[in-house]
Design a protein around this motif. Sequence first.
Motif, PDB file in Angstrom:
ATOM      1  N   ASP A  28      30.391 134.519 -29.297  1.00  0.00           N
ATOM      2  CA  ASP A  28      29.921 133.654 -29.936  1.00  0.00           C
ATOM      3  C   ASP A  28      29.818 132.267 -28.940  1.00  0.00           C
ATOM      4  N   TYR A  29      28.817 131.322 -29.299  1.00  0.00           N
ATOM      5  CA  TYR A  29      28.673 130.379 -28.248  1.00  0.00           C
ATOM      6  C   TYR A  29      28.759 129.093 -28.903  1.00  0.00           C
ATOM      7  N   PHE A  30      29.252 127.991 -28.486  1.00  0.00           N
ATOM      8  CA  PHE A  30      29.705 126.668 -28.993  1.00  0.00           C
ATOM      9  C   PHE A  30      29.034 125.478 -28.277  1.00  0.00           C
TER      10      PHE A  30
ATOM     11  N   LEU B 190      26.507 129.178 -32.138  1.00  0.00           N
ATOM     12  CA  LEU B 190      25.755 130.273 -32.571  1.00  0.00           C
ATOM     13  C   LEU B 190      26.809 131.526 -32.624  1.00  0.00           C
ATOM     14  N   THR B 191      26.629 132.230 -33.482  1.00  0.00           N
ATOM     15  CA  THR B 191      27.451 133.750 -33.958  1.00  0.00           C
ATOM     16  C   THR B 191      26.586 134.845 -33.653  1.00  0.00           C
TER      17      THR B 191
ATOM     18  N   PHE C  31      22.526 130.401 -36.129  1.00  0.00           N
ATOM     19  CA  PHE C  31      22.752 128.937 -35.887  1.00  0.00           C
ATOM     20  C   PHE C  31      23.707 128.282 -37.177  1.00  0.00           C
ATOM     21  N   GLU C  32      24.957 127.740 -36.614  1.00  0.00           N
ATOM     22  CA  GLU C  32      25.740 127.570 -37.692  1.00  0.00           C
ATOM     23  C   GLU C  32      26.253 126.032 -37.605  1.00  0.00           C
ATOM     24  N   VAL C  33      26.441 125.461 -38.691  1.00  0.00           N
ATOM     25  CA  VAL C  33      26.791 123.842 -38.299  1.00  0.00           C
ATOM     26  C   VAL C  33      28.224 123.618 -39.236  1.00  0.00           C
ATOM     27  N   TYR C  34      29.048 122.749 -38.540  1.00  0.00           N
ATOM     28  CA  TYR C  34      30.325 122.453 -39.255  1.00  0.00           C
ATOM     29  C   TYR C  34      30.497 120.984 -39.427  1.00  0.00           C
TER      30      TYR C  34
END
Length: 248
Positions: A132-134, A151-152, A181-184
């Motif tokens: 995974d990439y941050f 990114l997972t 692509f993910e958001v928190y």
Amino acid sequence: MGVLGETVGRVVGTLWGPPFRVASELRHARSLHPEGICLQAEVVPIRTDPPFSTVAERLVGPAIVRLSTATWRGGREWPDILGASVRFRRDARITEEVSPGDQDVLFATARHFWSLAPALLTTQVHDWLQNDYFGIAPFSVDGLGKVKLRLTSPRGASQRSGTRVQRLKDAMHAGTALLTFEVYPLDDGLPHTWTPVADILLREEVRLDPERLRFNPFHAGRGIRPRGFLHALRLPVYRQSQEGRTVH
């Protein structure tokens, strides 16, 4: 602290810039992430609720993805931090140039700046799609406010063999090469949990001139803007590093 932190970041980045420029001149390549593979990609939305669906709609379309090593060259799969740079594009043409409306977002296999050293030991350097990439530092996203990004990958047990480049090509051939692509959200009013908004489907390798292909997190055509000390530090460092690459 936000404005003050960014001001301090720019000052520190200005001081750090010359060493990165020298490193780029000596390597005739990026001082960091000097070697990688460029890919044509397609971004498709994941069904979700507003305001996340609005963000997904802004990202849909063609993209260029560069997967890279942070340190080593020559295909060496030694302990390292891997990178994933994404350019969300308005134009479907495959080119090194940035167009109005393009968005660059840069990721690495380290969760935070202070976890760079541990990430050298936890990164799966033999397969880009086993990590995974941050985004490492926060961003502001139109409609969401302050967020973290990542990114997972599907992960799971890899059945592929060979070098990481061959593994990646095999996954693209099989149609299983993707990053999500993910958001928190960090502000109040939205759930503080990772929310997938779009899949980035990796299609095929493309040949681009590394001297002209220059990712910059401050290309914010889709409303994703870097925030804070670390991102502000990166701007002068990137500028110096890129100028060093053009010196021969």
